[in-house]
Write a protein that holds these residues in place. Structure first.
Motif, PDB file in Angstrom:
ATOM      1  N   ASP A 144      70.824  81.133   6.611  1.00 27.13           N
ATOM      2  CA  ASP A 144      72.165  81.705   6.506  1.00 27.13           C
ATOM      3  C   ASP A 144      73.245  80.631   6.577  1.00 27.13           C
ATOM      4  OD1 ASP A 144      74.196  83.892   6.706  1.00 27.13           O
ATOM      5  OD2 ASP A 144      74.508  82.937   8.655  1.00 27.13           O
ATOM      6  N   THR A 145      74.239  80.739   5.684  1.00 22.22           N
ATOM      7  CA  THR A 145      75.359  79.799   5.680  1.00 22.22           C
ATOM      8  C   THR A 145      76.707  80.488   5.844  1.00 22.22           C
ATOM      9  OG1 THR A 145      75.546  79.905   3.259  1.00 22.22           O
ATOM     10  CG2 THR A 145      74.117  78.195   4.172  1.00 22.22           C
ATOM     11  N   ASP A 146      76.733  81.829   5.796  1.00 24.61           N
ATOM     12  CA  ASP A 146      78.023  82.530   5.855  1.00 24.61           C
ATOM     13  C   ASP A 146      78.101  83.514   7.012  1.00 24.61           C
ATOM     14  OD1 ASP A 146      76.135  84.303   4.813  1.00 24.61           O
ATOM     15  OD2 ASP A 146      77.640  85.380   3.633  1.00 24.61           O
ATOM     16  N   HIS A 147      77.113  83.450   7.937  1.00 25.49           N
ATOM     17  CA  HIS A 147      77.059  84.379   9.069  1.00 25.49           C
ATOM     18  C   HIS A 147      77.060  85.834   8.590  1.00 25.49           C
ATOM     19  CE1 HIS A 147      77.724  80.914  11.641  1.00 25.49           C
ATOM     20  NE2 HIS A 147      78.821  80.626  10.968  1.00 25.49           N
ATOM     21  N   GLY A 148      76.493  86.041   7.406  1.00 27.87           N
ATOM     22  CA  GLY A 148      76.383  87.388   6.867  1.00 27.87           C
ATOM     23  C   GLY A 148      77.661  87.956   6.299  1.00 27.87           C
ATOM     24  N   ALA A 149      78.693  87.151   6.179  1.00 27.55           N
ATOM     25  CA  ALA A 149      79.995  87.665   5.736  1.00 27.55           C
ATOM     26  C   ALA A 149      79.932  88.246   4.329  1.00 27.55           C
ATOM     27  CB  ALA A 149      81.040  86.553   5.792  1.00 27.55           C
ATOM     28  N   TYR A 150      79.191  87.598   3.437  1.00 31.11           N
ATOM     29  CA  TYR A 150      79.114  88.066   2.057  1.00 31.11           C
ATOM     30  C   TYR A 150      77.880  88.918   1.784  1.00 31.11           C
ATOM     31  CZ  TYR A 150      82.843  84.760   0.873  1.00 31.11           C
ATOM     32  OH  TYR A 150      84.035  84.091   0.801  1.00 31.11           O
ATOM     33  N   ASP A 151      76.742  88.483   2.315  1.00 30.66           N
ATOM     34  CA  ASP A 151      75.494  89.147   1.940  1.00 30.66           C
ATOM     35  C   ASP A 151      74.948  90.079   3.021  1.00 30.66           C
ATOM     36  OD1 ASP A 151      74.638  87.318   3.834  1.00 30.66           O
ATOM     37  OD2 ASP A 151      73.611  86.024   2.408  1.00 30.66           O
ATOM     38  N   GLY A 152      75.628  90.194   4.167  1.00 38.18           N
ATOM     39  CA  GLY A 152      75.179  91.086   5.220  1.00 38.18           C
ATOM     40  C   GLY A 152      73.948  90.619   5.958  1.00 38.18           C
ATOM     41  N   ASP A 153      73.533  89.375   5.738  1.00 34.79           N
ATOM     42  CA  ASP A 153      72.324  88.845   6.367  1.00 34.79           C
ATOM     43  C   ASP A 153      72.714  87.600   7.155  1.00 34.79           C
ATOM     44  OD1 ASP A 153      69.826  87.665   7.002  1.00 34.79           O
ATOM     45  OD2 ASP A 153      68.893  88.565   5.233  1.00 34.79           O
TER      46      ASP A 153
END
Length: 590
Positions: free
Chosen positions: A168-177
């Motif tokens: 994970d690189t976005d803390h789930g912000a975009y992909d929910g994961d």
């Protein structure tokens, strides 16, 4: 032949045969510029360009994609009836239709890049080809009026289980994961790529990977980096392979590119045809259009998952005739990835990052990824981001770039280009997918300089009292022997060679209101380093006067001006000395 295009393309012999025939036929009838070997499939030798090493696994993280090929154009298309007819057979006009909002997004992205990156020559048909292969044109155009998809489009979980391993690189912000990354949106960007490639294409003040206007513009900028010219076949292939590093992906996108170049039209949003075949060999395992009842996006299938050929229910396997020894399933701990072993980043002796405005930095930034013991770590993605108040950027105008470390653990950022704003800025290096202290590099943009100024002719401008100088003075600025373009120059009519203060009498320029001025600032050389001064005028004072020009960088040139009454032949002559004089009689110049 046409009936074969509707079938799902599967891995193995069937996939090879269908794809080979399709690509060969398309190339022969529609795309003569695409080389195809005798077998009908592209080879590594045919597509000599390789994926961009700075892409960090491509825009999509090399996620799966749709493998359906466009139908052949034929004067007498094959009938659609019959047991072998697939969803694409004989449906050229239907397949050429692109949902109206999606098509508008592609064309607006092309128009914007025609202005911001004219040398790229991006065709909107390339965006359409990638959009078809990545998401089936946003799932057939299921978007709202602003271009945002009605439901998120998510690729498979990139956990290394049949796909790439991207933590994970976005803390789930975009992909929910919050554990692994997933490709997102109609153009299927992974979050780490969207973090620097994302654009606001619909003018709502934010960049959203699920908005087709934002995603199309981001894809256009992504394809236009590295100075690629997309009117050149080799650069088109490089750009496509940098998006997804697969030769089959390249062949599929090229086929759709040529198909859309042959003609297309808009269809109402939500009515576009949906592709079916997937490169991961599992129907429906590609980008998922909506979350399930639990509120989480469905987890895509994995290669080898039993499924009926046309998306039916999973078949129930029969009981084996020979009993097998039961085994207790275990979940082995995954070995650490190279990224997991990085302890810190170290600069590779990068120093002295200084460049004049509008010029390239001579030195490139290098960063080495190391373990706690100081050993190099290869195959780690390093993201370089330009921050600060200047308009400096990497080559191609990008503010961020992701580069994979080499065998020595070193990632070298793309060349930096100074903008027109002077001052200091920072380039920050971070490890993608791991929390490690960032490494900052300070760089400086100085004003444009000239180290020499010279007149382009050696005549002495002359004028009668109260008249207008016929000659306009022109000078050339250079820096280290080369033309110094856009360099600031100040012109002042000085009191004397020893007194550089502004003169109070003699020749003068005129301001916008026609009033006399004897100092001009904010002058600037052109692209060839030339500067032509405005017209000069004389008051009633006669004599020899001096005009001094000084450039940024300290270069100077002094021009002698003469004001004298006309002689019997009608020509003005010089004053008697280096100082202004009211004497009407001419004399030798100082």
């Amino acid at each position: 032949m046409a009936a074969h295009f509707g079938r799902r393309l599967r891995k193995g012999a069937a996939t090879t045969a269908v794809a080979a025939a399709a690509v060969a036929a398309l190339s022969a009838s529609q795309a003569p510029d695409v080389p195809v070997p005798d077998s009908g499939r592209h080879t590594a030798a045919d597509a000599t360009p390789s994926p961009d090493p700075a892409s960090g696994g491509g825009a999509t993280g090399n996620s799966p994609y749709y493998t359906d090929l466009p139908p052949l154009h034929s004067p007498d298309p094959a009938p659609t009836a019959g047991p072998t007819a697939g969803p694409l057979a004989g449906h050229g006009p239907e397949q050429a239709g692109i949902p109206a909002t999606v098509l508008d997004a592609y064309k607006k992205a092309e128009a914007e890049l025609r202005t911001s990156k004219p040398d790229c020559r991006l065709p909107w048909q390339l965006l359409a080809a990638i959009g078809q292969v990545e998401s089936g044109q946003a799932r057939g155009g299921r978007v709202d009026a602003s271009g945002t998809t009605l439901a998120p489009i998510l690729g498979p979980v990139l956990d290394g289980n049949g796909f790439a391993h991207i933590s994970d690189t976005d803390h789930g912000a975009y992909d929910g994961d919050s554990r692994y990354d997933r490709a997102i949106g109609p153009m299927q960007f992974i979050p780490s790529t969207w973090a620097w490639a994302g654009r606001d294409g619909n003018g709502d003040g934010r960049s959203d990977p699920n908005n087709v206007y934002d995603a199309a513009l981001a894809a256009g900028h992504y394809l236009c980096r590295n100075g690629w010219d997309l009117s050149v076949d080799a650069d088109v292939k490089r750009a496509i392979l940098s998006y997804n590093a697969s030769q089959d992906y390249l062949s599929t996108v090229l086929s759709w590119l040529q198909f859309y170049r042959n003609g297309t039209h808009s269809v109402p949003d939500g009515t576009g045809s949906l592709p079916s075949g997937r490169s991961d060999d599992t129907p429906g395992a590609g980008p998922t259009p909506s979350p399930n009842a639990s509120g989480h996006a469905p987890r895509p299938g994995r290669p080898g998952t039993p499924a009926q050929p046309h998306g039916g229910t999973t078949a129930t396997p029969s009981t084996p005739s020979t009993p097998t020894k039961p085994t207790t399933p275990t979940t082995p701990s995954a070995p650490p990835t190279p990224t997991d072993t990085v302890d810190h980043l170290r600069s590779t002796d990068t120093a002295g990052l200084t460049a004049m405005a509008g010029h390239s930095f001579a030195q490139r930034i290098g960063t080495r990824a190391e373990t706690k013991a100081g050993k190099a770590v290869a195959k780690v993605r390093i993201r370089f981001t330009v921050t600060g108040d200047t308009d400096a950027a990497f080559a191609g105008g990008e503010k961020a770039a992701t580069v994979v470390t080499d065998s020595k653990g070193v990632a070298v950022a793309p060349a930096l280009q100074a903008g027109e704003k002077t001052g200091d800025f920072t380039v920050r290096a971070v490890v993608v997918g791991r929390t490690v202290s960032a490494l900052d590099y300070t760089a400086t943009v100085t004003e444009r300089l000239a180290d020499a100024l010279a007149r382009t002719d050696d005549t002495t401008p002359t004028c009668a009292p109260g008249g207008e100088f016929a000659e306009q003075i022109q000078v050339r600025a250079t820096y280290k022997g080369a033309a110094a373009d856009r360099v600031a120059v100040t012109a002042t009519l000085i009191t004397s060679a020893d007194d550089p203060t502004e003169n109070t009498e003699g020749p003068y320029f005129k301001d916008a209101d026609g009033k006399p001025v004897r100092t001009l600032k904010d002058l600037e050389t052109d692209a060839k380093g030339l500067l032509t001064l405005p017209k000069l005028y004389a008051d009633d004072t006669t004599g020899t006067f001096l005009l001094r020009l000084r450039s940024a960088g300290g270069a100077t040139v002094t021009v002698e001006l003469k004001v004298a009454p006309a002689d019997s032949s009608g020509d003005p002559s010089g004053a008697p000395s280096g100082q202004p004089s009211t004497s009407p009689s001419p004399s030798p110049s100082a």
